[in-house]
Motif scaffolding. Structure first.
Motif, PDB file in Angstrom:
ATOM      1  N   ASP A   8      -2.164  12.208   6.901  1.00 29.49           N
ATOM      2  CA  ASP A   8      -2.592  11.438   5.988  1.00 29.49           C
ATOM      3  C   ASP A   8      -3.420  12.030   4.916  1.00 29.49           C
ATOM      4  OD1 ASP A   8      -3.116   9.265   4.051  1.00 29.49           O
ATOM      5  OD2 ASP A   8      -3.687   7.883   5.578  1.00 29.49           O
TER       6      ASP A   8
ATOM      7  N   SER B  97      -3.863  10.790   1.702  1.00 30.67           N
ATOM      8  CA  SER B  97      -4.186  10.085   0.653  1.00 30.67           C
ATOM      9  C   SER B  97      -5.284  10.177  -0.185  1.00 30.67           C
ATOM     10  CB  SER B  97      -4.156   8.476   1.051  1.00 30.67           C
ATOM     11  OG  SER B  97      -2.717   8.162   1.499  1.00 30.67           O
TER      12      SER B  97
ATOM     13  N   THR C 281       0.899  -1.107   0.113  1.00 27.18           N
ATOM     14  CA  THR C 281       0.080   0.038  -0.001  1.00 27.18           C
ATOM     15  C   THR C 281       0.763   1.114  -0.003  1.00 27.18           C
ATOM     16  OG1 THR C 281      -0.051   0.118   2.358  1.00 27.18           O
ATOM     17  CG2 THR C 281      -1.813  -1.232   1.348  1.00 27.18           C
ATOM     18  N   GLU C 282       0.422   2.433  -0.674  1.00 22.43           N
ATOM     19  CA  GLU C 282       1.119   3.369  -0.817  1.00 22.43           C
ATOM     20  C   GLU C 282       0.308   4.658  -0.485  1.00 22.43           C
ATOM     21  OE1 GLU C 282       3.992   2.576  -4.694  1.00 22.43           O
ATOM     22  OE2 GLU C 282       2.419   3.902  -4.820  1.00 22.43           O
ATOM     23  N   ARG C 283       0.742   5.450   0.703  1.00 18.65           N
ATOM     24  CA  ARG C 283       0.035   6.643   1.145  1.00 18.65           C
ATOM     25  C   ARG C 283       0.753   7.797   1.044  1.00 18.65           C
ATOM     26  NH1 ARG C 283      -1.616   4.884   7.031  1.00 18.65           N
ATOM     27  NH2 ARG C 283       0.342   4.151   6.999  1.00 18.65           N
ATOM     28  N   LEU C 284       0.015   9.062   0.750  1.00 18.13           N
ATOM     29  CA  LEU C 284       0.647  10.448   0.812  1.00 18.13           C
ATOM     30  C   LEU C 284       0.408  10.980   2.091  1.00 18.13           C
ATOM     31  CD1 LEU C 284       1.783  12.735  -0.740  1.00 18.13           C
ATOM     32  CD2 LEU C 284      -0.533  13.133  -1.222  1.00 18.13           C
TER      33      LEU C 284
END
Length: 283
Positions: free
Chosen positions: A200, A202, A191-194
């Motif tokens: 967070d 994302s 999983t990729e999150r910003l």
């Protein structure tokens, strides 16, 4: 204005010598007293003469607008966000005046803007600054600003059409450093999150992905790329830009560099920009 009407450019702006020092709303350059600048009555801010050619009242989509002032592609960066800010500001001031009666004017002058109202102005300024940078890339790159997604209240901040493809760009004026966090990948799903400044964010990626999908439906086989451009984030001196779920996360100067350095892919910039302008009208 709350009724959707807009004053003429001549009434909304005035070229003048500043009595006091200021700062350009677009490029943030310091403007000493007696400097010739443009005063914007609607925002009560100033901008330098150098930024005048890329002011919100003069921004266009270059290729389509050049042929007709009535072209449906006409738009201004940050226009809908600024209108929403003005609407909320007027509503807040009216509420304060009604509450304080004769002292309403004083109460308005002493009151701080609500954070939810001020956020719309911050967003508008971010879109305007990025819009000015993108407009400077003309005529090689066509840019559409503040485009409405039909059937919704949502909009696309910027669409850039280059000879290599189409870019869907979301401008954000957030504080803090954008970072990519990756979890899993071996036993658990990757999983990729910003994150921006530890928060967070994302959901921003989800929003741009939806916009990219809608644009792809319009342009067919033309390559469409999404980008999140953080205007005032805390970027490191070296590196910093990254990709997340095929989406570019970067800053204005880096974005314009990427756009101009793309290889020619044979895209008909004028035809595609006109198609997109028709499909996504000004917000």
């Amino acid at each position: 204005m709350s009724d959707g009407s807009r004053p003429s450019d001549a009434a909304a702006e005035k070229r003048m010598k500043l009595r006091y020092a200021g700062r350009c709303r677009l490029c943030e350059a310091e403007l000493p007293a007696q400097t010739t600048a443009v005063y914007e009555k609607s925002t009560k801010t100033v901008r330098c003469v150098e930024c005048q050619d890329h002011s919100p009242s003069e921004q266009s989509t270059h290729v389509a607008i050049a042929r007709s002032e009535e072209a449906p592609s006409q738009s201004r960066a940050g226009a809908s966000a600024r209108r929403e800010y003005e609407r909320r500001k007027e509503k807040d001031e009216a509420r304060t005046r009604a509450k304080w009666g004769r002292l309403g004017g004083v109460a308005v002058a002493l009151s701080d803007e609500r954070q939810s109202t001020r956020a719309w102005e911050r967003g508008a300024i971010g879109e305007e600054r990025l819009g000015a940078r993108l407009d400077a890339l003309a005529p090689d790159i066509a840019v559409l600003h503040d485009r409405r997604i039909p059937g919704t209240r949502a909009n696309i901040d910027h669409i850039a059409v280059t000879s290599a493809g189409v870019w869907v760009i979301d401008a954000k004026r957030y504080k803090g450093r954008p970072t990519l966090r990756i979890d899993g990948g071996i036993i658990r799903p990757r999983t990729e999150r910003l994150f921006v400044g530890g928060r967070d964010c994302s959901k921003l990626v989800d929003g741009v992905e939806r916009q990219v999908s809608l644009v792809r439906e319009v342009v067919g086989e033309v390559q469409v790329t999404g980008a999140l451009c953080f205007v005032e984030a805390d970027w490191p001196l070296i590196g910093g830009a990254f990709s997340l779920r095929d989406l570019h996360v970067l800053w204005p100067k880096r974005l314009t560099k990427v756009l101009v350095e793309q290889e020619d892919g044979g895209v008909d910039v004028e035809a595609i920009s006109e198609l997109l302008a028709t499909s996504f009208p000004p917000a």
